[in-house]
Design a protein around this motif. Structure first.
Motif, PDB file in Angstrom:
ATOM      1  N   ASP A  64       0.818  -1.227   0.000  1.00 26.81           N
ATOM      2  CA  ASP A  64       0.000   0.000   0.000  1.00 26.81           C
ATOM      3  C   ASP A  64       0.844   1.264   0.000  1.00 26.81           C
ATOM      4  O   ASP A  64       0.306   2.381   0.018  1.00 26.81           O
ATOM      5  CB  ASP A  64      -0.962   0.006   1.187  1.00 26.81           C
ATOM      6  N   ARG A  66      -1.129   4.379  -5.001  1.00 30.06           N
ATOM      7  CA  ARG A  66      -0.384   5.083  -6.034  1.00 30.06           C
ATOM      8  C   ARG A  66       0.167   6.397  -5.502  1.00 30.06           C
ATOM      9  O   ARG A  66       1.339   6.733  -5.738  1.00 30.06           O
ATOM     10  CB  ARG A  66      -1.257   5.331  -7.261  1.00 30.06           C
ATOM     11  N   ASP A 111       2.774   2.906 -11.038  1.00 28.58           N
ATOM     12  CA  ASP A 111       1.720   2.243 -11.812  1.00 28.58           C
ATOM     13  C   ASP A 111       1.921   0.730 -11.859  1.00 28.58           C
ATOM     14  O   ASP A 111       0.953  -0.040 -11.766  1.00 28.58           O
ATOM     15  CB  ASP A 111       1.671   2.809 -13.232  1.00 28.58           C
ATOM     16  N   VAL A 150       0.958  -0.811  -8.480  1.00 33.13           N
ATOM     17  CA  VAL A 150      -0.488  -0.826  -8.243  1.00 33.13           C
ATOM     18  C   VAL A 150      -1.139  -1.989  -8.986  1.00 33.13           C
ATOM     19  O   VAL A 150      -2.100  -2.609  -8.487  1.00 33.13           O
ATOM     20  CB  VAL A 150      -1.106   0.525  -8.675  1.00 33.13           C
TER      21      VAL A 150
END
Length: 218
Positions: free
Chosen positions: A132, A159, A182, A185
């Motif tokens: 996270d 992100r 990116d 994620v």
């Protein structure tokens, strides 16, 4: 002999004697042929072994005369060694450095110690513990507490957390952004090798800036 014999009975006896003589000669020839065949078979086996040994002994000299390395050189270097020894040598070359796991564990313990005071961070590995982005932010914030407000971070916005941590580390510590927000994620869990490599680089940059003493280096 037949021409000189005038009597029919005498000729018959002579023919019978000749037949017996020819039969004995044939049997003798067959016996001699069988003996020669056995000798040839024995001699052929021995000859094959001799030829094989001769070719093996002559092969190094042939290679040397052709200007090529002798095929027997590796055998001579490993003379007296057993098969298991050769296998263990190969394992030694392909194995990881003996302290690789220790370094990895020491770096993980260092991350855990530096982020222990931070709420919402529980570093147990180099993969799921970082998914996270909060752990990255906590580690960077520990060395640059004025860079951002940690209490405002949202674990449901990974992100934003990744981008904040990586940009701050690059700007203040000179750590190159080896990870892409990116890409992280999109993953269910970050690749531990990528995270481990990034933390190593971040640590190195901190050492160069004098923010971490070298004796603390994992």
């Amino acid at each position: 002999m037949l021409d000189s014999a005038a009597d029919f009975e005498e000729r018959r006896m002579i023919r019978a004697a000749l037949r017996d003589l020819l039969k004995k000669k044939r049997e003798k020839r067959e016996k001699e042929r069988g003996v020669r065949r056995q000798d040839l078979n024995k001699g052929g086996t021995g000859g094959a072994v001799s030829i094989g040994r001769a070719s093996m002994n002559q092969q190094p000299s042939t290679n040397k005369s052709a200007g090529q390395p002798s095929s027997s050189t590796p055998m001579s270097r490993t003379a007296g060694r057993t098969g298991p020894a050769a296998v263990s040598t190969q394992k030694c070359f392909s194995a990881e450095p003996p302290n690789a796991k220790n370094v990895k564990q020491m770096l993980l313990d260092w991350c855990r110690a530096k982020t222990e005071p931070y709420e919402g961070v529980d570093i147990q590995n180099f993969s799921s513990s970082w998914k996270d982005g909060i752990a990255f932010c906590a580690l960077v914030h520990r060395f640059f507490p004025d860079a951002f407000e940690y209490s405002t971070l949202n674990p449901y916005k990974p992100r934003d957390n990744f981008e904040l941590a990586f940009s701050t580390a690059e700007r203040l510590a000179g750590c190159p952004p080896l990870l892409d927000a990116d890409d992280l994620v999109r993953m269910k869990e970050p690749d531990w090798k990528c995270v481990y490599t990034y933390i190593q680089e971040f640590y190195r940059c901190l050492v160069e800036k004098g923010l971490v003493k070298t004796k603390q280096r994992p």
